[in-house]
Design an enzyme around this catalytic site. Sequence first.
Site, PDB file in Angstrom:
ATOM      1  N   GLY A   1       1.098  -1.614  -0.248  1.00  0.00           N
ATOM      2  CA  GLY A   1       0.286   0.635  -0.022  1.00  0.00           C
ATOM      3  C   GLY A   1       0.511   1.320  -0.280  1.00  0.00           C
ATOM      4  O   GLY A   1       2.122   1.141  -0.243  1.00  0.00           O
TER       5      GLY A   1
ATOM      6  N   ASP B   1       4.606  18.722 -10.518  1.00  0.00           N
ATOM      7  CA  ASP B   1       4.848  20.256 -10.997  1.00  0.00           C
ATOM      8  C   ASP B   1       5.618  21.178  -9.921  1.00  0.00           C
ATOM      9  O   ASP B   1       5.128  22.649 -10.467  1.00  0.00           O
ATOM     10  CB  ASP B   1       3.248  20.673 -10.973  1.00  0.00           C
ATOM     11  CG  ASP B   1       2.711  20.408  -9.430  1.00  0.00           C
ATOM     12  OD1 ASP B   1       3.580  20.658  -8.482  1.00  0.00           O
ATOM     13  OD2 ASP B   1       1.754  20.716  -9.690  1.00  0.00           O
TER      14      ASP B   1
ATOM     15  N   GLU C   1       0.618   7.663   7.888  1.00  0.00           N
ATOM     16  CA  GLU C   1       1.678   6.791   8.476  1.00  0.00           C
ATOM     17  C   GLU C   1       1.408   7.923   9.578  1.00  0.00           C
ATOM     18  O   GLU C   1       2.251   8.810   8.969  1.00  0.00           O
ATOM     19  CB  GLU C   1       3.040   6.164   7.978  1.00  0.00           C
ATOM     20  CG  GLU C   1       2.377   4.601   7.265  1.00  0.00           C
ATOM     21  CD  GLU C   1       1.130   3.631   8.368  1.00  0.00           C
ATOM     22  OE1 GLU C   1       2.095   4.210   9.232  1.00  0.00           O
ATOM     23  OE2 GLU C   1       1.126   2.864   7.401  1.00  0.00           O
TER      24      GLU C   1
END
Length: 302
Positions: free
Chosen positions: A69, A216, A274
């Site tokens: 993940g 960006d 996290e």
Amino acid sequence: MNSTKTRQALLIINPKARQDVGVQLDDGIVQLEQAGIMVERLLSNTPEDSRRAVLERKDHLDLVIVGGGDGTISSMAGTLHECGLLLAILPLGTANDLARSLGLCNGLEEAFDAIVSGERQWIDLGMVNDNYFFNVAHLGLGVKVTEELTDDVKKQWGVFSYLKAFFAAIARIKQFKVTITADGVPHRQRSIQIAIGNGRYYGGGNVIDEKKRINDGKLSLYSLRPQTVWDLLTLAPLLRDGRQRYNARVFNLQAESINVSTGRKVMAIHADGEPVTNTPAHFRVLPKALEILAPKPISMVE
């Protein structure tokens, strides 16, 4: 990638990731080896084990593949950046927001195809204090959502787990005073949630800003002013699509460097799902910090 030369890849897999993809993983590894990519598979239980494995092999690796993940992948960002290693990802989590930002929205088969095709993109990394992140960092409501998003909730609710966690978190949220200094300009306000994004997606497909791209060179911030639960619910569609700039109850900005201070109140900050640090915090962007295998130019990813 040049298929005439054998390349060495380390595949790091979080054993707690999805358990229903064993056959797909095996088939994908065969596909890579047929393309001249020799794969060493490593089941890693901790970020420390993963980082150690990369550091020990860095001089002999052409590629690191991370399967898991967003938290698992994010935990490797600093090591890969510092070693200058090429990254590929296998989205095996609940949200897979980094995969969305890279245009990898169709599962493992597409991810393995991207590795074989060898299309490379340079992406930015975010930093908060001394911690790297790919997607978004939160304080306030976003942290409460993460705390509600337990493994049991993920298993029981699947793709709806973030929605379940959001409603549970609303009941716990409190407003706080904050000073946001963006590229040297201070903004003082009250907030219930601050999100600062390097990537485009977070929280299972929410968009940090409709114009945001992971290459960006900017961080995108929004801050939710204190409001009722009903106001939050009516705001939800705009937050989902990254169009919150059109609502006066939301403060927005883009900057390369952002400082966040909550005064004497120390607040937890989570990044990519996290816990990583606390306020006061300095956020900055590292432009084009990491080369990654992705199927198409990031500027085209929606």
